[in-house]
Design an enzyme around this catalytic site. Structure first.
Site, PDB file in Angstrom:
ATOM      1  N   ALA A 123       0.821  -1.210   0.000  1.00  0.00           N
ATOM      2  CA  ALA A 123       0.000   0.000   0.000  1.00  0.00           C
ATOM      3  C   ALA A 123       0.855   1.261   0.000  1.00  0.00           C
ATOM      4  CB  ALA A 123      -0.919  -0.003   1.222  1.00  0.00           C
ATOM      5  N   SER A 163       2.129   5.972  -5.773  1.00  0.00           N
ATOM      6  CA  SER A 163       3.345   5.686  -6.543  1.00  0.00           C
ATOM      7  C   SER A 163       3.430   6.414  -7.892  1.00  0.00           C
ATOM      8  CB  SER A 163       3.492   4.170  -6.740  1.00  0.00           C
ATOM      9  OG  SER A 163       2.326   3.628  -7.279  1.00  0.00           O
ATOM     10  N   TYR A 192       8.728  10.562  -4.433  1.00  0.00           N
ATOM     11  CA  TYR A 192       8.283   9.150  -4.373  1.00  0.00           C
ATOM     12  C   TYR A 192       9.442   8.248  -3.960  1.00  0.00           C
ATOM     13  CZ  TYR A 192       7.278   4.469  -6.158  1.00  0.00           C
ATOM     14  OH  TYR A 192       7.150   3.107  -6.280  1.00  0.00           O
ATOM     15  N   PHE A 247      11.900  -3.203 -10.602  1.00  0.00           N
ATOM     16  CA  PHE A 247      12.155  -2.323 -11.736  1.00  0.00           C
ATOM     17  C   PHE A 247      10.783  -2.046 -12.385  1.00  0.00           C
ATOM     18  CE2 PHE A 247      16.738  -1.413 -11.961  1.00  0.00           C
ATOM     19  CZ  PHE A 247      17.029  -1.929 -10.706  1.00  0.00           C
TER      20      PHE A 247
HETATM   21  N1  LIG Z   1       3.984  -0.746 -10.713  1.00  0.00           N
HETATM   22  C1  LIG Z   1       5.327  -0.656 -10.721  1.00  0.00           C
HETATM   23  O1  LIG Z   1       5.979  -0.723 -11.779  1.00  0.00           O
HETATM   24  C2  LIG Z   1       6.081  -0.516  -9.411  1.00  0.00           C
HETATM   25  C3  LIG Z   1       7.481  -0.428  -9.456  1.00  0.00           C
HETATM   26  C4  LIG Z   1       8.177  -0.303  -8.254  1.00  0.00           C
HETATM   27  C5  LIG Z   1       7.491  -0.295  -7.050  1.00  0.00           C
HETATM   28  N2  LIG Z   1       6.137  -0.361  -7.034  1.00  0.00           N
HETATM   29  C6  LIG Z   1       5.445  -0.344  -5.735  1.00  0.00           C
HETATM   30  O2  LIG Z   1       4.620  -1.495  -5.643  1.00  0.00           O
HETATM   31  C7  LIG Z   1       3.458  -1.214  -4.873  1.00  0.00           C
HETATM   32  C8  LIG Z   1       2.240  -1.618  -5.663  1.00  0.00           C
HETATM   33  O3  LIG Z   1       2.221  -0.920  -6.914  1.00  0.00           O
HETATM   34  P1  LIG Z   1       0.958  -1.018  -7.871  1.00  0.00           P
HETATM   35  O4  LIG Z   1       1.410  -0.625  -9.227  1.00  0.00           O
HETATM   36  O5  LIG Z   1       0.267  -2.298  -7.645  1.00  0.00           O
HETATM   37  O6  LIG Z   1       0.081   0.188  -7.276  1.00  0.00           O
HETATM   38  P2  LIG Z   1      -1.497   0.280  -7.032  1.00  0.00           P
HETATM   39  O7  LIG Z   1      -1.792   1.731  -6.899  1.00  0.00           O
HETATM   40  O8  LIG Z   1      -2.233  -0.494  -8.061  1.00  0.00           O
HETATM   41  O9  LIG Z   1      -1.666  -0.448  -5.620  1.00  0.00           O
HETATM   42  C9  LIG Z   1      -1.484   0.206  -4.390  1.00  0.00           C
HETATM   43  C10 LIG Z   1      -2.676  -0.169  -3.500  1.00  0.00           C
HETATM   44  O10 LIG Z   1      -2.498   0.392  -2.201  1.00  0.00           O
HETATM   45  C11 LIG Z   1      -3.740   0.951  -1.772  1.00  0.00           C
HETATM   46  N3  LIG Z   1      -3.414   1.988  -0.770  1.00  0.00           N
HETATM   47  C12 LIG Z   1      -2.678   3.115  -0.960  1.00  0.00           C
HETATM   48  N4  LIG Z   1      -2.571   3.795   0.200  1.00  0.00           N
HETATM   49  C13 LIG Z   1      -3.231   3.065   1.144  1.00  0.00           C
HETATM   50  C14 LIG Z   1      -3.469   3.243   2.535  1.00  0.00           C
HETATM   51  N5  LIG Z   1      -3.006   4.314   3.213  1.00  0.00           N
HETATM   52  N6  LIG Z   1      -4.184   2.302   3.189  1.00  0.00           N
HETATM   53  C15 LIG Z   1      -4.672   1.227   2.531  1.00  0.00           C
HETATM   54  N7  LIG Z   1      -4.467   0.998   1.216  1.00  0.00           N
HETATM   55  C16 LIG Z   1      -3.765   1.925   0.525  1.00  0.00           C
HETATM   56  C17 LIG Z   1      -4.401   1.442  -3.037  1.00  0.00           C
HETATM   57  O11 LIG Z   1      -5.802   1.580  -2.945  1.00  0.00           O
HETATM   58  C18 LIG Z   1      -3.997   0.364  -4.042  1.00  0.00           C
HETATM   59  O12 LIG Z   1      -4.940  -0.699  -4.078  1.00  0.00           O
HETATM   60  C19 LIG Z   1       3.532   0.268  -4.527  1.00  0.00           C
HETATM   61  O13 LIG Z   1       4.033   0.393  -3.211  1.00  0.00           O
HETATM   62  C20 LIG Z   1       4.505   0.833  -5.549  1.00  0.00           C
HETATM   63  O14 LIG Z   1       5.174   1.962  -5.041  1.00  0.00           O
HETATM   64  C21 LIG Z   1       5.404  -0.470  -8.185  1.00  0.00           C
END
Ligand SMILES: NC(=O)c1ccc[n+]([C@@H]2O[C@H](COP(=O)([O-])OP(=O)(O)OC[C@H]3O[C@@H](n4cnc5c(N)ncnc54)[C@H](O)[C@@H]3O)[C@@H](O)[C@H]2O)c1
Length: 325
Positions: free
Chosen positions: A73, A76, A140, A168
């Site tokens: 959570a 991002s 971020y 990545f």
């Molecule tokens: N997508 C990528 O390429 C990528 C790359 C590196 C790191 N990340 C990290 O991976 C994680 C997941 O990424 P994603 O693409 O699935 O993002 P996403 O936005 O689809 O998922 C994040 C989830 O967290 C929930 N959320 C956010 N704040 C919250 C809170 N305070 N309480 C409860 N729920 C909360 C959102 O509703 C969402 O469902 C993130 O932490 C992101 O920073 C993603």
């Protein structure tokens, strides 16, 4: 194991929750649906709709301790983090501290965290190892580095095992789950949506980088391979302390290569316009992934760009408006 997945209604979290459930783990999810989707929550899991900032909810969820917490959570969007840094510090760091307190008070022995290549900023050397300098260039990335530091200190002091997985570029789709962000900032879903909806919304930012075809090179990793790495990290993480692991394939692909593969996979002509470089986009970001391979026995299996784009295309074709379809 009994596992709490935060952010389990999001893109990577929901896929990981589904994989953990399929492997026989008992999965509970907490998500405030700020960017996630109720329909992404896998059947056979327990869903708590609410925020990590809600201490009463967290106390109730942790009334029975977990074996492990997997923490996705967060907010991002890099650009938004530049415009609204406090939103990111509040949600990402604040939410993580509230969660870590419950873990440190005996809530779990294992903690696996979604970190990011953004903690490295613009690296001196590529492929990037975990020993590279940590110099994030946007709020971020800075919040993710702060979250890593907090969990490392707490893990050392109170004796739980913390693993930061530095992804990545996550991409692809698995079974009934795929990428549905609003706004969408990631290259592959933006490209595929523009092809699907026949909209000219996709552009190549810069074709004068010092790379073979002049476009930026990134390391794309299939969401199913990321999910598997989390399952392996849960099994591996038993010693108290902190470990950081890169999750990438070790192979980079340029924007033009992705566009050409998308044309093959979709059978459509794709010829996006070229626009000027965006500030802060390094030419080449590729992971050294030896540590994850050695420690976890992890092996990316679906991350060749052909499979990755075919899986993403299948999902977008079935869900042109994301989870609304
Ligand atoms: N997508 C990528 O390429 C990528 C790359 C590196 C790191 N990340 C990290 O991976 C994680 C997941 O990424 P994603 O693409 O699935 O993002 P996403 O936005 O689809 O998922 C994040 C989830 O967290 C929930 N959320 C956010 N704040 C919250 C809170 N305070 N309480 C409860 N729920 C909360 C959102 O509703 C969402 O469902 C993130 O932490 C992101 O920073 C993603």
């Amino acid at each position: 194991m009994r596992v709490l997945v935060t952010g389990g209604a999001g893109y990577i979290g929901s896929t990981t929750a589904a994989v953990l459930r399929d492997q026989g783990h008992e999965v509970e999810i907490i998500d405030d649906l700020s960017t996630g989707h109720r329909r992404a929550v896998p059947d056979g899991t327990t869903f708590h709709e609410g925020s990590l900032h809600d201490r009463q909810l967290l106390d109730a969820v942790f009334a029975r301790p977990f074996d492990a917490v997997v923490h996705f959570a967060a907010h991002s969007l890099v650009g938004e983090s530049v415009d609204r840094p406090l939103k990111y510090w509040r949600n990402n760091v604040g939410g993580t501290l509230t969660l870590l307190e419950r873990v440190a008070w005996g809530g779990a022995k294992r903690f696996v965290f979604s970190s990011t290549a953004a903690v490295y900023g613009e690296p001196d050397e590529v492929p990037i190892t975990e020993e590279a300098a940590l110099r994030p260039v946007n709020p971020y990335g800075k919040t993710k580095l702060a979250m890593e530091s907090a969990m490392a200190d707490a893990a050392t002091a109170t004796g739980f095992a913390a693993v930061a997985l530095r992804y990545f570029n996550a991409a692809g789709a698995w079974k009934r789950r795929g990428e549905d962000h609003e706004p969408e900032t990631h290259l592959i879903p933006r490209l595929l949506r523009s092809i699907l909806l026949r909209e000219e919304t996709f552009a190549v930012f810069g074709d004068d980088y010092p790379t073979p075809d002049g476009t930026c090179i990134r390391d794309y990793i299939h969401v199913r391979d990321l999910a598997e790495a989390h399952a392996l990290a849960l099994a591996w993480a038993s010693e108290p302390g902190f470990t950081a692991l890169n999750l990438g394939t070790g192979t980079g692909h340029s924007v033009r290569e992705i566009v050409a593969t998308a044309a093959e996979v979709t059978g459509r002509d794709v010829d996006p316009p070229v626009q000027p470089r965006r500030p802060g986009d390094p030419a080449r970001l590729v992971a050294a992934n030896d540590r994850a391979r050695e420690l976890l026995g992890w092996q990316p299996e679906r991350s060749d760009v052909g499979t990755l784009l075919a899986d993403a295309w299948a999902w977008h074709r079935d869900h042109p408006r994301g989870y609304a379809d």
